[in-house]
Design a protein around this motif. Structure first.
Motif, short mmCIF file in Angstrom:
data_model
loop_
_atom_site.label_atom_id
_atom_site.label_comp_id
_atom_site.label_asym_id
_atom_site.label_seq_id
_atom_site.Cartn_x
_atom_site.Cartn_y
_atom_site.Cartn_z
N ASP A 1 0.84 -1.19 0.00
CA ASP A 1 0.00 0.00 0.00
C ASP A 1 0.88 1.24 0.00
O ASP A 1 1.46 1.59 1.02
CB ASP A 1 -0.90 -0.01 1.23
N SER B 1 -2.64 9.77 -7.68
CA SER B 1 -3.47 8.57 -7.73
C SER B 1 -2.69 7.39 -7.13
O SER B 1 -1.49 7.49 -6.85
CB SER B 1 -3.83 8.25 -9.18
N GLY B 2 -3.39 6.26 -6.94
CA GLY B 2 -2.73 5.09 -6.36
C GLY B 2 -1.57 4.60 -7.20
O GLY B 2 -0.50 4.26 -6.67
N GLY B 3 -1.74 4.56 -8.51
CA GLY B 3 -0.66 4.12 -9.39
C GLY B 3 0.52 5.06 -9.35
O GLY B 3 1.69 4.61 -9.36
N SER C 1 -1.49 -5.14 -5.77
CA SER C 1 -2.77 -5.66 -5.27
C SER C 1 -3.68 -4.55 -4.75
O SER C 1 -4.91 -4.73 -4.70
CB SER C 1 -2.53 -6.69 -4.17
N LEU D 1 -3.98 -1.63 -6.22
CA LEU D 1 -4.21 -0.71 -7.33
C LEU D 1 -5.41 -1.14 -8.16
O LEU D 1 -5.79 -2.32 -8.18
CB LEU D 1 -2.97 -0.63 -8.22
N ASP D 2 -5.99 -0.19 -8.86
CA ASP D 2 -7.06 -0.50 -9.80
C ASP D 2 -6.54 -1.39 -10.90
O ASP D 2 -5.36 -1.31 -11.29
CB ASP D 2 -7.63 0.78 -10.41
N VAL D 3 -7.41 -2.24 -11.42
CA VAL D 3 -7.02 -3.15 -12.49
C VAL D 3 -6.46 -2.39 -13.68
O VAL D 3 -5.51 -2.84 -14.34
CB VAL D 3 -8.24 -4.01 -12.92
N SER D 4 -6.98 -1.20 -13.95
CA SER D 4 -6.58 -0.44 -15.14
C SER D 4 -5.14 0.02 -15.09
O SER D 4 -4.54 0.29 -16.14
CB SER D 4 -7.50 0.77 -15.31
N VAL D 5 -4.56 0.14 -13.87
CA VAL D 5 -3.18 0.63 -13.77
C VAL D 5 -2.19 -0.46 -13.37
O VAL D 5 -0.99 -0.22 -13.32
CB VAL D 5 -3.07 1.81 -12.78
N ARG D 6 -2.69 -1.66 -13.06
CA ARG D 6 -1.78 -2.72 -12.64
C ARG D 6 -0.75 -3.05 -13.72
O ARG D 6 0.44 -3.21 -13.43
CB ARG D 6 -2.57 -3.98 -12.29
#
Length: 278
Positions: free
Chosen positions: A101, A154-156, A181, A183-188
């Motif tokens: 995180d 943002s998280g990413g 884990s 992060l949003d799927v879009s930025v993984r």
């Protein structure tokens, strides 16, 4: 064959439980039960398993943030198992971690430029603005990002900042503990590709931990599967993914989402429990 960069032998970690009886002590929690493996220089080594299987405990011991009950950890030819903190400076410089995180691992009161420079300051290296700008650009952020605070990203982007901080002291070993884990799927995929590119560019040795075998397959050349504090299977990632030999590994592989399973209505929980798809 060259000497391994990391060599783990019969590692055991037990944690005491609170006493619930005056007559007898509570049995300990066995977080690790005789874990052994080796990582070669420049290798991408994955560790996969469900939550609670001992992955994070293993990483903390390798990074000397926790102590093993028994066993041995050798990093770059030095046994760190019982070394006092004052003799671990080489490890703090050569081995860095990226945590799960990014928001909880970044000080919200510090500007990004100070967060990235902090490892350099702590280890007595020059913390120049040029080095910070170089690291920001390496992880795909603009130089002016250094003037902002973590909550403004943002998280990413925060995970990119965490990666930049880990790379600041020019380590040779990078440990990533569930880095996508949260992060949003879009930025993984973006963060995974960034880690992969930086490992190649900087010739790093990577230990990548995840509960998702498909993520490990994307990043790592070799994988160890953990269950209940033990490594139950090790091998080239493609081979383990294509033809798992241990029943637990087979359940992990079968739980990887696919379009066919989604259309059939099978859930991940059903698959992990061994319920066949319809």
């Amino acid at each position: 064959m060259a000497e391994p960069v990391i060599q783990v032998t019969d590692l055991v970690r037990d944690y005491p439980r609170p006493r619930t009886s005056l007559l007898r002590a509570s049995p300990p929690v066995h977080a690790l039960r005789g874990v052994s493996f080796e990582v070669q220089e420049g290798e991408r080594f994955g560790i996969v398993g469900e939550s609670g299987c001992g992955k994070s405990t293993l990483l903390r011991i390798i990074a000397a943030l926790d102590r093993a009950t028994s066993g041995q950890v050798v990093v770059e030819g030095t046994d760190i198992t019982r070394l006092p903190e004052r003799r671990l400076r080489f490890l703090r410089e050569n081995l860095q971690l990226v945590f799960q995180d990014p928001m909880s691992s970044l000080d919200p009161r510090m500007r990004v430029r100070d967060i990235i420079a902090e490892p350099l300051v702590v280890q007595g290296h020059p913390a120049s603005g040029e080095r910070v700008r170089e690291l920001l650009e390496a992880v795909g952020l603009s130089a002016d990002a250094g003037d902002r605070y973590p909550h403004q990203f943002s998280g990413g982007q925060r995970q990119r900042i965490s990666i930049a901080r880990a790379l600041a002291p020019r380590p040779r070993i990078l440990i990533a503990d569930e880095p996508v884990s949260a992060l949003d799927v879009s930025v993984r995929a973006q963060v995974l590709n960034l880690i992969s590119d930086l490992v190649d560019e900087l010739n790093l040795t990577l230990i990548f931990v995840s509960h998702d075998l498909s993520v490990v397959k994307h990043v790592c050349s070799r994988v160890a599967v953990m269950n209940a504090g033990q490594i139950v299977e090790t091998g080239p990632t493609a081979d383990v993914y294509a033809a798992p030999t241990h029943p637990y590994t087979r359940r992990l592989v079968s739980a990887v989402p696919t379009l066919q399973r989604a259309l059939s209505g099978a859930t991940t929980t059903d698959l992990v429990k061994g319920v066949p798809s319809t």
